[in-house]
Design a protein around this motif. Structure first.
Motif, PDB file in Angstrom:
ATOM      1  N   ARG A   1     -89.427  49.325  -2.201  1.00 22.28           N
ATOM      2  CA  ARG A   1     -90.803  49.792  -2.047  1.00 22.28           C
ATOM      3  C   ARG A   1     -91.701  48.655  -1.575  1.00 22.28           C
TER       4      ARG A   1
ATOM      5  N   ARG B   1     -96.766  45.320  -4.740  1.00 19.71           N
ATOM      6  CA  ARG B   1     -98.054  45.685  -5.336  1.00 19.71           C
ATOM      7  C   ARG B   1     -98.628  44.466  -6.060  1.00 19.71           C
TER       8      ARG B   1
ATOM      9  N   GLU C   1     -99.616  44.099  -8.974  1.00 24.60           N
ATOM     10  CA  GLU C   1     -99.093  43.976 -10.341  1.00 24.60           C
ATOM     11  C   GLU C   1     -97.665  43.421 -10.405  1.00 24.60           C
ATOM     12  N   ASP C   2     -97.078  43.078  -9.257  1.00 25.12           N
ATOM     13  CA  ASP C   2     -95.745  42.464  -9.225  1.00 25.12           C
ATOM     14  C   ASP C   2     -95.784  40.959  -9.483  1.00 25.12           C
TER      15      ASP C   2
ATOM     16  N   VAL D   1     -98.062  42.053   0.031  1.00 19.07           N
ATOM     17  CA  VAL D   1     -98.691  43.348  -0.254  1.00 19.07           C
ATOM     18  C   VAL D   1     -99.137  44.021   1.050  1.00 19.07           C
TER      19      VAL D   1
ATOM     20  N   SER E   1     -96.037  45.919   4.545  1.00 14.46           N
ATOM     21  CA  SER E   1     -95.111  47.019   4.251  1.00 14.46           C
ATOM     22  C   SER E   1     -94.722  47.814   5.495  1.00 14.46           C
TER      23      SER E   1
END
Length: 186
Positions: free
Chosen positions: A16, A19, A21-22, A57, A60
Motif C-alpha cells: 500500500r 502513511r 502514521e508509519d 507518502v 504512491s
C-alpha cells in the motif's frame, strides 16, 4: 503512468502507499545499523526517518521518468509495517526501471521480501510496460544478491571498488531482468 490499484494483496502481505502514521514502524528498522550497513545512508534518527517518510507518502504513483514509486509492505495478518519497496522509472525512451527493497531484520529469511518484490516486478513489467528492470546492491550484501537471483534476475556486473560509501571503497553488483524473461517465468 502507473497508478497501482491499492492495496495489492499477496498470500501473506498487503502492499500500500505510505502513511504519516508509519513513522514509528519505519524508524524501527531505518534506525538500525545492521539495516543501514549496505545502504548509502547510515542509521536514521526519528527526524531523518520522518523526512524520508514525507517524501514516500507523496510517491504512491508514477507519472514520468525520474520518479520513484514507494510502497509500504505490511503483514496481512497483523497490519505491521515490515518493509519498504521502491520502483524508480529511469527512462521512458528505453523503458527501464530499478527496484529496491529494505525489510525489518525480524522478517528476513521467510520469503516475504521475494513475495513483495515479485509484485513490484509485476507492476513494472505488466502495468508500466518496462522492458528492463535492474537492481543494485553493495557487493558484500549477499542477502540482497541472493534475493535478486531468486526473483529470476541475472547478475550482469560486478563493479569493483566503484564507489566510495561511508568512507570506504565498495563493490557494486548489478542484476536485471527483461520483460520477455518476466513473461517466461510466469
Amino acid at each position: 503512468m502507473l497508478r497501482p490499484d491499492y492495496p495489492i494483496t499477496t498470500e501473506r502481505l498487503l502492499l500500500r502507499p505510505f502513511r504519516p502514521e508509519d513513522l514509528d514502524a519505519l524508524n524501527s528498522f531505518q534506525s538500525r545499523a545492521d539495516v543501514a550497513r549496505y545502504l548509502y545512508w547510515g542509521p536514521r534518527s526519528r527526524a531523518e526517518s520522518a523526512a524520508a517518510l514525507a517524501k514516500r507518502v507523496h510517491s504512491s504513483t508514477l507519472s514520468g521518468e525520474g520518479q520513484l514509486l514507494a510502497v509500504a509492505v505490511e503483514l496481512a495478518s497483523t497490519g505491521q509495517l515490515i518493509g519498504d519497496l521502491n520502483l524508480e522509472y529511469l527512462s521512458a525512451e528505453h523503458r527501464q526501471g530499478e527496484i529496491g527493497f529494505v525489510f525489518h531484520p525480524d522478517h528476513h529469511g521467510k520469503g516475504l521480501a521475494a513475495e513483495a518484490a515479485t509484485e513490484l516486478l509485476r507492476l513494472g513489467f505488466e502495468d508500466l510496460g518496462l522492458h528492463r528492470i535492474r537492481g543494485r546492491c553493495d557487493g558484500r550484501n549477499t542477502a540482497s544478491a541472493a534475493l535478486m537471483e531468486r526473483l529470476g534476475m541475472r547478475k550482469e556486473a560486478h563493479l569493483r571498488e566503484n564507489e566510495m560509501v561511508k568512507g570506504e571503497w565498495t563493490d557494486e553488483l548489478v542484476f536485471a531482468m527483461l520483460d520477455h524473461e518476466w513473461k517466461a517465468s510466469r
